[in-house]
Design an enzyme around this catalytic site. Structure first.
Site, PDB file in Angstrom:
ATOM      1  N   LYS A   1       0.840  -1.205   0.000  1.00 44.72           N
ATOM      2  CA  LYS A   1       0.000   0.000   0.000  1.00 44.72           C
ATOM      3  C   LYS A   1       0.874   1.254   0.000  1.00 44.72           C
ATOM      4  CE  LYS A   1      -3.854  -2.392   2.136  1.00 44.72           C
ATOM      5  NZ  LYS A   1      -4.588  -2.755   3.349  1.00 44.72           N
TER       6      LYS A   1
ATOM      7  N   GLN B   1      -4.901  -1.982   9.571  1.00 47.09           N
ATOM      8  CA  GLN B   1      -4.659  -3.222   8.837  1.00 47.09           C
ATOM      9  C   GLN B   1      -5.213  -4.409   9.633  1.00 47.09           C
ATOM     10  OE1 GLN B   1      -3.306  -3.510   5.690  1.00 47.09           O
ATOM     11  NE2 GLN B   1      -3.905  -5.667   5.848  1.00 47.09           N
TER      12      GLN B   1
ATOM     13  N   ASP C   1     -11.527   2.649   4.264  1.00 47.71           N
ATOM     14  CA  ASP C   1     -11.916   1.247   4.056  1.00 47.71           C
ATOM     15  C   ASP C   1     -13.438   1.072   4.045  1.00 47.71           C
ATOM     16  OD1 ASP C   1      -9.714  -0.364   3.558  1.00 47.71           O
ATOM     17  OD2 ASP C   1      -9.154  -0.519   5.665  1.00 47.71           O
TER      18      ASP C   1
END
Ligand code: NDP
Length: 294
Positions: free
Chosen positions: A54, A98, A121
């Site tokens: 990422k 994460q 997200d």
């Protein structure tokens, strides 16, 4: 029949390039660099690789990517406080935690602590609610990447039977929501599907899958969905990423599926790269929202 390969890498590269251009324009217009902070708790090797990927993708797109590393033994209150600090930091536009978090850490209060305006997200209840109502603030990365892939290959889902195998909050449920919506990020042709959301308690899964014009496999079971479960000519999107010895395999038995389906995504090189591309898109969106709120 030999299925067409739906190339996620190529599609993701196009999407990333598109974001890069928009980031340049945004910086020129407002003098602001979109910034994403990833929070990595513990040292899970797979999570470390995902976060590094990422970071690299951010750099290539002109987005500032930072990683906040915390020990696996971090207290929930400390983690939440760190998130509150990032929420308050005007130079940070997107925040992601994460997953998975280390065993014993409940992800819910951690994810809920992220400011919905920085929730790239699309996990916060507010953003999931907006998605359900058909007015998303952010698009869930993996499902939205799949919609982009379907459009790239002109696989319309409108009026067609789609079976999504797996009902997680990250993939299955938001995928079903986007597909069943009246309209979507790529227009009505890539929405308006008749969706069946299957899971571990679905009776006769092979028969359910056989009804599908399009199958989205997201159950985390290596090579679980077999070729003889598929309707001839079906389109198969394999979200699964599973380790099988030295190999990475999906949730679909790829060789078998390739003989029955009209199109299929490979693993690796299918859905995975699209997820990161959509994360970049959402980070830019978060920076725009921040700017517009000034
Ligand atoms: P979860 O483990 O959170 O959810 C799995 C879902 O599959 C559950 O709803 C479960 O049902 C269902 N399921 C499990 N076993 C069966 C079975 N035997 N028959 C039918 N349904 C079953 O997984 P995720 O959604 O997080 O991930 C799914 C897969 O996708 C994983 O391989 C993951 O690594 C991958 N992934 C890939 C991404 C990418 O970018 N390519 C992004 C995210 C995930 P129930 O609810 O009844 O338990």
């Amino acid at each position: 029949m030999t299925a067409e390969i739906l190339d996620g890498r190529k599609t993701a590269a196009e999407l990333r390039e598109n974001v890069r251009h928009k980031v340049v324009a945004f910086r020129e217009a407002y003098g602001v660099q979109p910034t994403l902070v990833a929070i990595l708790v513990g040292e899970d090797p797979a999570s470390s690789v995902y976060v590094r990927n990422k970071e690299k993708a951010c750099a290539k797109a002109g987005i500032a990517g930072r990683v906040l590393r915390l020990p696996a033994v971090v207290q929930q209150s400390v983690l939440v406080e760190q998130i509150h600090q990032l929420n308050a930091d005007a130079a940070v536009h997107g925040i992601l935690v994460q997953l998975p978090l280390p065993t014993g850490v409940d992800p819910r209060p951690i994810l809920d602590a992220v400011d919905p305006l920085k929730d790239v997200d699309c996990f916060s209840p507010a953003n999931v609610g907006l998605l359900m109502q058909g007015r998303p603030r952010f698009l869930p990365c993996t499902p939205a990447g799949i919609i982009q892939l379907l459009r790239r290959y002109s696989v319309s889902v409108q009026g067609r039977q789609v079976v999504v195998v797996g009902r997680s909050d990250i993939v299955g449920k938001p995928m079903a929501m986007l597909l069943a919506a009246k309209d979507g990020p790529c227009g009505a042709e890539y929405a308006n599907a008749t969706v069946t959301l299957a899971h571990s308690q679905t009776a006769d899964l092979p028969a359910t899958v056989r009804q599908a014009d399009i199958v989205i496999a997201a159950c985390g079971q290596p090579e679980f969905i077999r070729g003889d479960w598929l309707k001839p000519g079906a389109v198969v999107i394999d979200v699964g990423i599973n380790r099988s010895g030295e190999r990475l395999v999906g949730d679909v038995a790829f060789e078998e599926a390739s003989k029955v389906a009209s199109a299929v995504t490979p693993v690796p090189g299918g859905v995975g790269p699209l997820t990161i591309a959509m994360l970049l898109h959402n980070t830019l969106q978060a920076a725009r929202l921040h700017h517009w709120a000034q």
